[in-house]
Design a protein around this motif. Structure first.
Motif, mmCIF file in Angstrom:
data_model
loop_
_atom_site.group_PDB
_atom_site.id
_atom_site.type_symbol
_atom_site.label_atom_id
_atom_site.label_comp_id
_atom_site.label_asym_id
_atom_site.label_seq_id
_atom_site.Cartn_x
_atom_site.Cartn_y
_atom_site.Cartn_z
ATOM 1 N N GLY A 18 14.468 -10.534 2.241
ATOM 2 C CA GLY A 18 13.807 -10.036 3.450
ATOM 3 C C GLY A 18 12.878 -8.872 3.205
ATOM 4 N N ALA A 19 12.843 -8.340 1.974
ATOM 5 C CA ALA A 19 11.996 -7.182 1.672
ATOM 6 C C ALA A 19 10.575 -7.638 1.356
ATOM 7 C CB ALA A 19 12.562 -6.402 0.498
ATOM 8 N N ARG A 20 9.611 -6.939 1.929
ATOM 9 C CA ARG A 20 8.208 -7.296 1.746
ATOM 10 C C ARG A 20 7.372 -6.019 1.683
ATOM 11 N NH1 ARG A 20 4.185 -7.895 5.846
ATOM 12 N NH2 ARG A 20 2.366 -9.077 5.102
ATOM 13 N N ALA A 21 6.438 -5.996 0.719
ATOM 14 C CA ALA A 21 5.491 -4.888 0.628
ATOM 15 C C ALA A 21 4.106 -5.463 0.391
ATOM 16 C CB ALA A 21 5.870 -3.923 -0.494
ATOM 17 N N VAL A 22 3.098 -4.712 0.834
ATOM 18 C CA VAL A 22 1.703 -5.070 0.593
ATOM 19 C C VAL A 22 1.017 -3.861 -0.020
ATOM 20 C CG1 VAL A 22 -0.487 -5.803 1.598
ATOM 21 C CG2 VAL A 22 1.672 -6.714 2.507
ATOM 22 N N ILE A 23 0.348 -4.094 -1.153
ATOM 23 C CA ILE A 23 -0.319 -3.048 -1.914
ATOM 24 C C ILE A 23 -1.819 -3.330 -1.897
ATOM 25 C CG2 ILE A 23 -0.358 -1.794 -4.104
ATOM 26 C CD1 ILE A 23 2.445 -2.076 -2.631
ATOM 27 N N THR A 24 -2.619 -2.290 -1.798
ATOM 28 C CA THR A 24 -4.066 -2.458 -1.729
ATOM 29 C C THR A 24 -4.720 -2.337 -3.096
ATOM 30 O OG1 THR A 24 -4.475 -0.098 -1.362
ATOM 31 C CG2 THR A 24 -4.061 -1.453 0.582
ATOM 32 N N GLU A 25 -5.796 -3.103 -3.274
ATOM 33 C CA GLU A 25 -6.583 -3.000 -4.507
ATOM 34 C C GLU A 25 -7.278 -1.643 -4.601
ATOM 35 O OE1 GLU A 25 -10.256 -5.468 -6.638
ATOM 36 O OE2 GLU A 25 -10.036 -5.479 -4.442
ATOM 37 N N VAL A 26 -7.886 -1.200 -3.510
ATOM 38 C CA VAL A 26 -8.568 0.090 -3.497
ATOM 39 C C VAL A 26 -7.521 1.190 -3.319
ATOM 40 C CG1 VAL A 26 -10.234 1.551 -2.289
ATOM 41 C CG2 VAL A 26 -10.694 -0.897 -2.585
ATOM 42 N N GLY A 27 -7.400 2.040 -4.322
ATOM 43 C CA GLY A 27 -6.442 3.130 -4.268
ATOM 44 C C GLY A 27 -5.030 2.786 -4.678
ATOM 45 N N ALA A 28 -4.732 1.493 -4.874
ATOM 46 C CA ALA A 28 -3.379 1.048 -5.258
ATOM 47 C C ALA A 28 -2.328 1.613 -4.307
ATOM 48 C CB ALA A 28 -3.057 1.436 -6.703
ATOM 49 N N GLY A 29 -2.649 1.631 -3.008
ATOM 50 C CA GLY A 29 -1.780 2.266 -2.032
ATOM 51 C C GLY A 29 -0.797 1.318 -1.380
ATOM 52 N N LEU A 30 0.291 1.892 -0.886
ATOM 53 C CA LEU A 30 1.284 1.136 -0.127
ATOM 54 C C LEU A 30 0.807 1.000 1.314
ATOM 55 C CD1 LEU A 30 4.171 -0.103 0.068
ATOM 56 C CD2 LEU A 30 4.958 2.201 0.690
ATOM 57 N N ARG A 31 0.547 -0.244 1.747
ATOM 58 C CA ARG A 31 0.079 -0.466 3.119
ATOM 59 C C ARG A 31 1.184 -0.973 4.027
ATOM 60 N NH1 ARG A 31 -2.242 -4.090 6.511
ATOM 61 N NH2 ARG A 31 -2.191 -5.854 5.061
ATOM 62 N N VAL A 32 2.165 -1.701 3.471
ATOM 63 C CA VAL A 32 3.269 -2.253 4.258
ATOM 64 C C VAL A 32 4.543 -2.166 3.429
ATOM 65 C CG1 VAL A 32 4.234 -4.340 5.329
ATOM 66 C CG2 VAL A 32 1.769 -3.901 5.469
ATOM 67 N N PHE A 33 5.627 -1.724 4.058
ATOM 68 C CA PHE A 33 6.968 -1.950 3.505
ATOM 69 C C PHE A 33 7.904 -2.228 4.666
ATOM 70 C CE2 PHE A 33 11.237 -0.237 2.301
ATOM 71 C CZ PHE A 33 11.599 -1.340 1.546
ATOM 72 N N GLU A 34 8.536 -3.398 4.634
ATOM 73 C CA GLU A 34 9.442 -3.804 5.706
ATOM 74 C C GLU A 34 10.576 -4.636 5.132
ATOM 75 O OE1 GLU A 34 6.694 -5.932 8.204
ATOM 76 O OE2 GLU A 34 7.037 -7.839 7.160
ATOM 77 N N VAL A 35 11.666 -4.679 5.853
ATOM 78 C CA VAL A 35 12.823 -5.492 5.484
ATOM 79 C C VAL A 35 13.275 -6.248 6.723
ATOM 80 C CG1 VAL A 35 15.178 -5.518 4.590
ATOM 81 C CG2 VAL A 35 13.527 -3.860 3.690
ATOM 82 N N ASP A 36 13.334 -7.572 6.609
ATOM 83 C CA ASP A 36 13.701 -8.444 7.737
ATOM 84 C C ASP A 36 12.831 -8.163 8.955
ATOM 85 O OD1 ASP A 36 15.729 -9.640 6.215
ATOM 86 O OD2 ASP A 36 17.188 -8.118 6.808
ATOM 87 N N GLY A 37 11.557 -7.907 8.704
ATOM 88 C CA GLY A 37 10.598 -7.680 9.775
ATOM 89 C C GLY A 37 10.619 -6.290 10.374
ATOM 90 N N VAL A 38 11.503 -5.411 9.898
ATOM 91 C CA VAL A 38 11.600 -4.033 10.399
ATOM 92 C C VAL A 38 10.795 -3.120 9.481
ATOM 93 C CG1 VAL A 38 13.147 -2.114 10.924
ATOM 94 C CG2 VAL A 38 13.865 -4.466 11.405
#
Length: 309
Positions: A18-38
């Motif tokens: 259920g864990a999901r993260a999204v990382i950006t190419e520009v800046g290598a930044g964390l844009r999303v971190f969620e678990v089971d949609g939270v």
């Protein structure tokens, strides 16, 4: 027809259960971190620049350099004034740089970027960041290598906005492991006195403080593991009234933490940034807790986010 590239570049999703993260190419930044949609970190649209530094990797210095000026072995260095209203250089050199993907699997992504020799920075560095998700949450590993022919000092920080799920920020409690606070000039946001030990006053967040009415843009020092912590990690947290929320943990190398509480984060209003740093503001001038890399040497450090409750 050309491909539309969002303002933050390509988006790299990693997933485990259920864990999901999204990382950006520009800046290598964390844009999303969620678990089971939270959501356990604040997010923003990919087609806009990260608001208030959200998720940014801050290297080769976090926070500010006064007047963008520092010196290396007596040689004056002048960085671009990226915070012109306060006449400072802020948050390093890679926030708006596309990073190169070294590896991307289902649960891990590794990105690399080089800091070349440039005005204000005389020694090249190779940086990398690895994001991975597993059943425990999100782990982030940083590495910095000196590619030059002389030693160079640096610092590293990150700019996440931890979030206790859907709870209102004002109803949440912030706890820090920090034992000191760094007084600053509020006009320049630069240190103007030595750190002050916290002794149970309103800035002592070791026992936790509800965020309603709390407005901070403040550097805290002395962030250290508790004596009985089996993993030997620095631990900060944001939790709701039931104890549900998120822990931000870090290696002891991240002995500083900046807390910022904006009231205008897009889509949320009130938010809280908890920014682990290896050194305080203006460390390129004070020298406080800088890491010095010899020729060919590599430094590494970790931090992460773990759901609580």
């Amino acid at each position: 027809m050309s491909e539309h590239i969002p303002a933050t570049g390509h988006q790299f999703e990693i997933v485990h259960g259920g864990a999901r993260a999204v990382i950006t190419e520009v800046g290598a930044g964390l844009r999303v971190f969620e678990v089971d949609g939270v959501a356990y970190s604040e997010t923003y649209e990919a087609d806009r620049l990260p608001p208030a530094g959200a998720g940014a990797v801050l290297v080769p210095w976090p926070n500010r350099v006064a007047d963008g000026h520092w010196s290396l072995e007596g040689e004056p260095q002048q960085l671009a004034l990226t915070e012109p209203n306060r006449h400072n250089a802020i948050h390093g050199l890679l926030r708006h740089t596309p990073w190169t993907v070294g590896e991307h699997t289902q649960a891990t992504v590794v990105l690399h970027a080089m800091i070349p020799v440039q005005p204000g920075w005389p020694v090249p560095l190779l940086t990398s960041v690895e994001y991975s998700v597993d059943e425990h949450g999100l782990t982030v590993r940083h590495a910095v290598e000196n590619l030059g022919s002389r030693p160079v000092p640096f610092g590293l920080g990150v700019h996440p906005y931890p979030r206790a799920g859907n709870a209102d920020t004002d109803e949440c409690t912030l706890r820090l492991s920090a034992s000191s606070v760094l007084p600053i000039d509020p006009e320049r946001m630069l240190p103007d006195r030595p750190p002050r030990r916290l002794e149970g006053d309103e800035q002592d967040l070791r026992v936790g403080r509800k965020l309603a009415g709390v407005w901070l843009d403040t550097a805290f020092g002395g962030a250290a593991p508790l004596p009985d912590d089996p993993a030997g990690l620095v631990r900060h947290s944001v939790t709701d009234s039931s104890g549900h929320g998120v822990e931000l943990w870090a290696d002891p190398a991240f002995g500083w933490v900046q807390v910022y509480t904006p009231g205008d984060f897009p889509g949320r209003g009130r938010a809280v940034a908890v920014e682990p740093m290896t050194c305080p503001p203006d460390a390129l001038n004070s020298g406080t807790d800088l890491v010095v890399l010899d020729e060919g040497q590599t430094w590494s450090g970790r931090w992460g986010l773990r759901p609580l409750g």
